[in-house]
Design an enzyme around this catalytic site. Structure first.
Site, PDB file in Angstrom:
ATOM      1  N   THR A 295      33.832  63.287  43.105  1.00 39.11           N
ATOM      2  CA  THR A 295      34.795  62.177  43.153  1.00 39.11           C
ATOM      3  C   THR A 295      34.649  61.409  41.844  1.00 39.11           C
ATOM      4  OG1 THR A 295      34.544  61.987  45.536  1.00 39.11           O
ATOM      5  CG2 THR A 295      35.510  60.100  44.398  1.00 39.11           C
TER       6      THR A 295
ATOM      7  N   LYS B 106      42.476  61.076  46.708  1.00 33.58           N
ATOM      8  CA  LYS B 106      41.171  60.709  47.276  1.00 33.58           C
ATOM      9  C   LYS B 106      40.935  59.190  47.197  1.00 33.58           C
ATOM     10  CE  LYS B 106      36.611  61.007  48.095  1.00 33.58           C
ATOM     11  NZ  LYS B 106      35.989  61.434  49.314  1.00 33.58           N
TER      12      LYS B 106
ATOM     13  N   LYS C  21      31.466  52.873  45.415  1.00 36.00           N
ATOM     14  CA  LYS C  21      31.858  53.704  44.261  1.00 36.00           C
ATOM     15  C   LYS C  21      33.367  53.996  44.314  1.00 36.00           C
ATOM     16  CE  LYS C  21      31.640  58.361  42.448  1.00 36.00           C
ATOM     17  NZ  LYS C  21      31.154  59.723  42.536  1.00 36.00           N
TER      18      LYS C  21
HETATM   19  P1  NAD Z   1      24.095  63.855  44.672  1.00 31.80           P
HETATM   20  O1  NAD Z   1      23.645  62.769  43.767  1.00 31.80           O
HETATM   21  O2  NAD Z   1      23.279  64.213  45.873  1.00 31.80           O
HETATM   22  O3  NAD Z   1      24.319  65.212  43.833  1.00 31.80           O
HETATM   23  C1  NAD Z   1      24.769  65.252  42.494  1.00 31.80           C
HETATM   24  C2  NAD Z   1      23.850  66.246  41.771  1.00 31.80           C
HETATM   25  O4  NAD Z   1      24.322  66.448  40.431  1.00 31.80           O
HETATM   26  C3  NAD Z   1      22.410  65.717  41.636  1.00 31.80           C
HETATM   27  O5  NAD Z   1      21.551  66.602  42.329  1.00 31.80           O
HETATM   28  C4  NAD Z   1      22.140  65.712  40.131  1.00 31.80           C
HETATM   29  O6  NAD Z   1      20.831  66.099  39.794  1.00 31.80           O
HETATM   30  C5  NAD Z   1      23.169  66.714  39.654  1.00 31.80           C
HETATM   31  N1  NAD Z   1      23.496  66.587  38.228  1.00 31.80           N
HETATM   32  C6  NAD Z   1      23.862  65.471  37.560  1.00 31.80           C
HETATM   33  N2  NAD Z   1      24.095  65.764  36.261  1.00 31.80           N
HETATM   34  C7  NAD Z   1      23.894  67.097  36.123  1.00 31.80           C
HETATM   35  C8  NAD Z   1      23.963  67.998  35.035  1.00 31.80           C
HETATM   36  N3  NAD Z   1      24.271  67.579  33.817  1.00 31.80           N
HETATM   37  N4  NAD Z   1      23.681  69.304  35.249  1.00 31.80           N
HETATM   38  C9  NAD Z   1      23.321  69.744  36.489  1.00 31.80           C
HETATM   39  N5  NAD Z   1      23.240  68.923  37.569  1.00 31.80           N
HETATM   40  C10 NAD Z   1      23.520  67.618  37.390  1.00 31.80           C
HETATM   41  O7  NAD Z   1      25.588  63.460  45.121  1.00 31.80           O
HETATM   42  P2  NAD Z   1      26.423  64.073  46.341  1.00 31.80           P
HETATM   43  O8  NAD Z   1      26.274  63.213  47.532  1.00 31.80           O
HETATM   44  O9  NAD Z   1      26.169  65.540  46.425  1.00 31.80           O
HETATM   45  O10 NAD Z   1      27.913  63.829  45.783  1.00 31.80           O
HETATM   46  C11 NAD Z   1      28.456  64.634  44.762  1.00 31.80           C
HETATM   47  C12 NAD Z   1      29.877  64.156  44.521  1.00 31.80           C
HETATM   48  O11 NAD Z   1      30.634  64.271  45.731  1.00 31.80           O
HETATM   49  C13 NAD Z   1      29.956  62.694  44.087  1.00 31.80           C
HETATM   50  O12 NAD Z   1      30.966  62.568  43.103  1.00 31.80           O
HETATM   51  C14 NAD Z   1      30.342  61.957  45.380  1.00 31.80           C
HETATM   52  O13 NAD Z   1      31.064  60.767  45.148  1.00 31.80           O
HETATM   53  C15 NAD Z   1      31.200  63.004  46.069  1.00 31.80           C
HETATM   54  N6  NAD Z   1      31.239  62.894  47.526  1.00 31.80           N
HETATM   55  C16 NAD Z   1      30.102  62.659  48.238  1.00 31.80           C
HETATM   56  C17 NAD Z   1      30.168  62.570  49.625  1.00 31.80           C
HETATM   57  C18 NAD Z   1      28.920  62.321  50.449  1.00 31.80           C
HETATM   58  O14 NAD Z   1      29.054  62.021  51.646  1.00 31.80           O
HETATM   59  N7  NAD Z   1      27.729  62.462  49.886  1.00 31.80           N
HETATM   60  C19 NAD Z   1      31.397  62.713  50.290  1.00 31.80           C
HETATM   61  C20 NAD Z   1      32.533  63.012  49.530  1.00 31.80           C
HETATM   62  C21 NAD Z   1      32.443  63.079  48.153  1.00 31.80           C
END
Ligand code: NAD
Length: 293
Positions: free
Chosen positions: A93, A168, A243
């Protein structure tokens, strides 16, 4: 069968990549965090040592990252190393401007791209029941659809580049404001001596009906599965709602849309987050509203 490069194996990306493995794909995965790489390896993801190794052998590259800056950085590094004909999909997102920026970077490098953010949370990611909101060319959507179908139940093409992100944040802006309005309704009912159940029975079948009321009811009782029944354990954490509300307000400011109600909702979620409730379900904002009495 396509080889998939999956970058970002966090709360969402980890289970999404695992579902692609279950569907029979070879998935090359990378995350900055060693613990997450090990956890993904347990689910059958082939962990590679760096971003370029995940991308250079992939037909489809999927990113699931925390914010727009990370997506721009990863795509900028990945595009020059990608296989000719690879399709880039971002399911994070992020802000609409960054989404459009990475579409342009991909087009300039000769690659098809899709923004495909999700709703459904970590439960939907694990169960493979996410909703994907997509933006991009028809041809990119058609190619992505069978792959996304292993991670989600509903896959919608919303329009051109950035339209998935636009859908979204508009949806979540409505959600944030609606949850606060619903919580205020219950707080007023308490003051007026009206039971939670009575308000629920009327509003859930009347014009006050919404997802915030009938699925995520902010008081315990009427909807036994809502986070209110488990002390507001998320669910959808306040920090994530904040966010998305900030993204909506940035988009409103840059596009000239007037969204005063949602601006106030964003400020209220910021206050709730700052009170230490970032990890609390966003419906828990009813506690802050009650304390304001
Ligand atoms: P998270 O922080 O658990 O996962 C993101 C991952 O990206 C982390 O593990 C981090 O180490 C990795 N990362 C960052 N920079 C990187 C790079 N340069 N190379 C490799 N890896 C890298 O977050 P999440 O909860 O998995 O959410 C991911 C996305 O999905 C976000 O944008 C969030 O807004 C969206 N989202 C989350 C949810 C939820 O319920 N968690 C629901 C819908 C959407």
């Amino acid at each position: 069968m396509d080889v998939i490069g999956f970058i970002g194996l966090g709360n969402m990306g980890g289970p999404m990549a695992a579902n692609l493995v279950k569907a029979g794909y070879k998935v090359l995965g990378f995350d900055l965090v060693e613990q997450l790489r090990s956890a993904a390896a347990q689910t059958g993801v082939e962990i590679v040592s760096d971003l370029v190794s995940a991308v250079s052998a992939a037909d489809i590259v999927i990113t699931m990252l925390p914010h727009g800056r990370a997506v721009v950085a990863v795509w900028s590094e990945a595009l020059p190393k990608a296989r000719p004909g690879a399709l880039f999909i971002d399911s994070s997102t992020i802000d609409v401007a960054s989404a459009r920026n990475v579409h342009s970077l991909a087009a300039a490098a000769g690659f098809a791209a899709l923004d495909a953010p999700v709703s459904g949370g970590t439960g939907g990611a694990a169960a493979g029941t996410l909703t994907f909101m997509c933006g991009g060319e028809d041809i990119a959507f058609a190619r992505a659809q069978p792959i996304l179908a292993h991670m989600g139940k509903k896959i919608v093409l919303c329009g051109g580049a950035g339209s998935g992100q636009a859908a979204k944040i508009c949806n979540n802006m409505i959600l944030g404001a609606t949850m606060i309005a619903t919580a205020e309704g219950f707080v007023l009912a308490e003051k007026l001596g009206l039971s939670h159940q009575a308000l629920f029975d009327v509003a859930s079948t009347s014009s006050g009906q919404s997802w915030s009321l009938t699925t995520y009811c902010p008081v315990p009782g009427p909807v036994p599965t809502s986070p209110a029944n488990r002390d507001y354990v998320p669910g959808f954490a306040t920090a994530l709602m904040l966010k998305d509300m900030k993204l909506s307000q940035d988009a409103a400011a840059s596009s000239g849309a007037d969204t005063p109600l949602s601006a106030l909702a964003a400020a209220m979620f910021a206050e709730f987050d700052q009170s230490g409730a970032g990890g609390v379900d966003f419906s828990g904002i009813i506690r802050m509203i009650r304390m304001g009495e």
